[in-house]
Design an enzyme around this catalytic site. Structure first.
Site, mmCIF file in Angstrom:
data_model
loop_
_atom_site.group_PDB
_atom_site.id
_atom_site.type_symbol
_atom_site.label_atom_id
_atom_site.label_comp_id
_atom_site.label_asym_id
_atom_site.label_seq_id
_atom_site.Cartn_x
_atom_site.Cartn_y
_atom_site.Cartn_z
ATOM 1 N N MET A 146 1.055 -1.495 0.337
ATOM 2 C CA MET A 146 -0.187 -0.082 0.323
ATOM 3 C C MET A 146 0.669 1.251 0.109
ATOM 4 O O MET A 146 0.434 2.222 0.611
ATOM 5 C CB MET A 146 -1.511 -0.024 1.001
ATOM 6 N N GLY A 147 2.311 0.878 -0.311
ATOM 7 C CA GLY A 147 2.925 2.363 -0.436
ATOM 8 C C GLY A 147 3.905 2.701 0.596
ATOM 9 O O GLY A 147 3.593 1.960 1.590
ATOM 10 N N HIS A 205 9.232 0.784 2.754
ATOM 11 C CA HIS A 205 9.892 0.778 4.239
ATOM 12 C C HIS A 205 11.283 0.017 3.933
ATOM 13 O O HIS A 205 10.840 -1.212 2.938
ATOM 14 C CB HIS A 205 9.653 1.461 5.673
ATOM 15 N N HIS A 219 9.706 -3.431 3.662
ATOM 16 C CA HIS A 219 9.485 -3.525 2.132
ATOM 17 C C HIS A 219 10.112 -4.292 1.669
ATOM 18 O O HIS A 219 9.320 -5.176 0.570
ATOM 19 C CB HIS A 219 8.242 -2.326 1.466
ATOM 20 N N GLN A 233 -10.490 -2.567 2.548
ATOM 21 C CA GLN A 233 -10.241 -2.983 3.879
ATOM 22 C C GLN A 233 -10.105 -2.377 5.309
ATOM 23 O O GLN A 233 -9.433 -2.941 6.220
ATOM 24 C CB GLN A 233 -8.595 -4.380 3.836
ATOM 25 N N GLY A 268 4.580 -10.537 4.204
ATOM 26 C CA GLY A 268 6.224 -10.273 5.251
ATOM 27 C C GLY A 268 4.456 -10.566 6.198
ATOM 28 O O GLY A 268 3.544 -11.090 6.273
ATOM 29 N N SER A 324 6.509 -0.761 9.930
ATOM 30 C CA SER A 324 5.471 -0.159 9.518
ATOM 31 C C SER A 324 5.372 0.993 8.828
ATOM 32 O O SER A 324 5.641 1.753 9.799
ATOM 33 C CB SER A 324 4.376 -0.730 10.839
#
Ligand code: PAF
Length: 282
Positions: free
Chosen positions: A30-31, A34, A37, A61, A149, A187
């Site tokens: 979702m961009g 960090h 990702h 979501q 993840g 996150s």
């Protein structure tokens, strides 16, 4: 670097790659990228010829409008980070109608109870939204492998159930949690914390590690009680839930069975930001 915002153009490009017998890896995000990702992207690069990173803040979501609105959006920076990693990465950033069609709504799935506990119990409809968008990305990209993840371990198990029940021929690869120096799981939401709280949130992982030590000698209910008491003393962090469950079924552990794998899961609010984490117990 290819950046596509239209599904049809992405599909044409990927068909050309498949004609060259290239294997495709998909990293849905979702961009607000960090290091967590980027570790998924690096793994995908090492195992595939072409890597697609989708960047899409999925409205279906989110159970709270405010959470959706406040979700960090840093697209230019995300593209730059990916470019620095490997400029052959393909970025797919569609708008909601292009990926969903006219109706931006979630499908209803039967995840055989995996979605009824923890995140699913506290965030109504969340996993139907995740399932819908992940299925759309998987069927659009048709990757050999897709990477997720373990920070969202419940999500990972639900996506495994999704591909099994929908007969989708894609391999789902789970990747270890990346942590900040104080132990906080990485996150995109961490960006919303003040520096003091972000440091203090290392307490979440510290508590999980002590719970793991206690797991050798104490019952699940004793550990749960202990975790609750630790957070009651903490002025910056509010515990939403702490659970010890079977790793595969996600049902709460009642009595420890030999040969079963267990995991501790936690959700905490800090400055109105919801943080989750988990740890395999042994
Ligand atoms: O884990 C996430 O970032 C999202 O839930 C996912 C898998 C990209 C679906 O929107």
């Amino acid at each position: 670097m290819h950046v596509f915002d239209r599904k049809a153009e992405l599909i044409d490009h990927l068909n050309m790659e498949r004609d060259k017998n290239h294997e495709i890896g998909l990293v849905p995000t979702m961009g607000a990228l960090h290091k967590g990702h980027l570790s998924l992207v690096k793994k995908a690069i090492s195992e595939n010829d072409v890597v697609v990173v989708s960047v899409f803040v999925n409205p279906t979501q989110f159970d709270q409008k405010e959470d959706l609105e406040k979700y960090p959006r840093t697209f230019e920076r995300d593209v730059e980070l990916l470019k620095q990693l490997d400029d052959t990465i393909v970025v797919f950033a569609p708008d909601a109608k292009d990926i969903y069609g006219e109706e931006v709504i979630a499908k209803e799935y039967n995840f055989e109870g995996l979605d009824k506990v923890m995140e699913g119990a506290f965030r109504t409809g969340h996993f139907d939204g995740v399932g819908t968008i992940v299925e759309l990305f998987l069927t659009t990209v048709s990757p050999s492998r897709a990477y997720f993840g373990e920070k969202d371990f419940q999500q990972l198990q639900i996506i495994r159930k999704l591909v099994e029940t929908q007969n989708l021929p894609f391999e789902i690869v789970g990747c270890p949690i990346e942590r900040e120096p104080h132990g906080l799981a990485m996150s995109s939401r961490n960006e919303r914390l003040s520096e003091t709280t972000r440091k203090e949130a290392g307490f979440i992982y510290k508590t999980l590690k002590t719970a793991n030590e206690k797991f050798g000698t104490e019952s699940a209910s004793e550990i749960k009680k202990w975790v609750k008491s630790q957070f009651e003393k903490n002025e910056l962090l509010d515990l939403e839930y702490f659970e010890i469950t079977d790793e595969n079924t996600l049902t709460p552990m009642l009595k420890k069975q030999a040969n079963q794998k267990y995991r501790a899961f936690i959700a905490v609010y800090a400055e109105n930001v919801r943080l989750i984490d988990n740890l395999r117990l042994n």
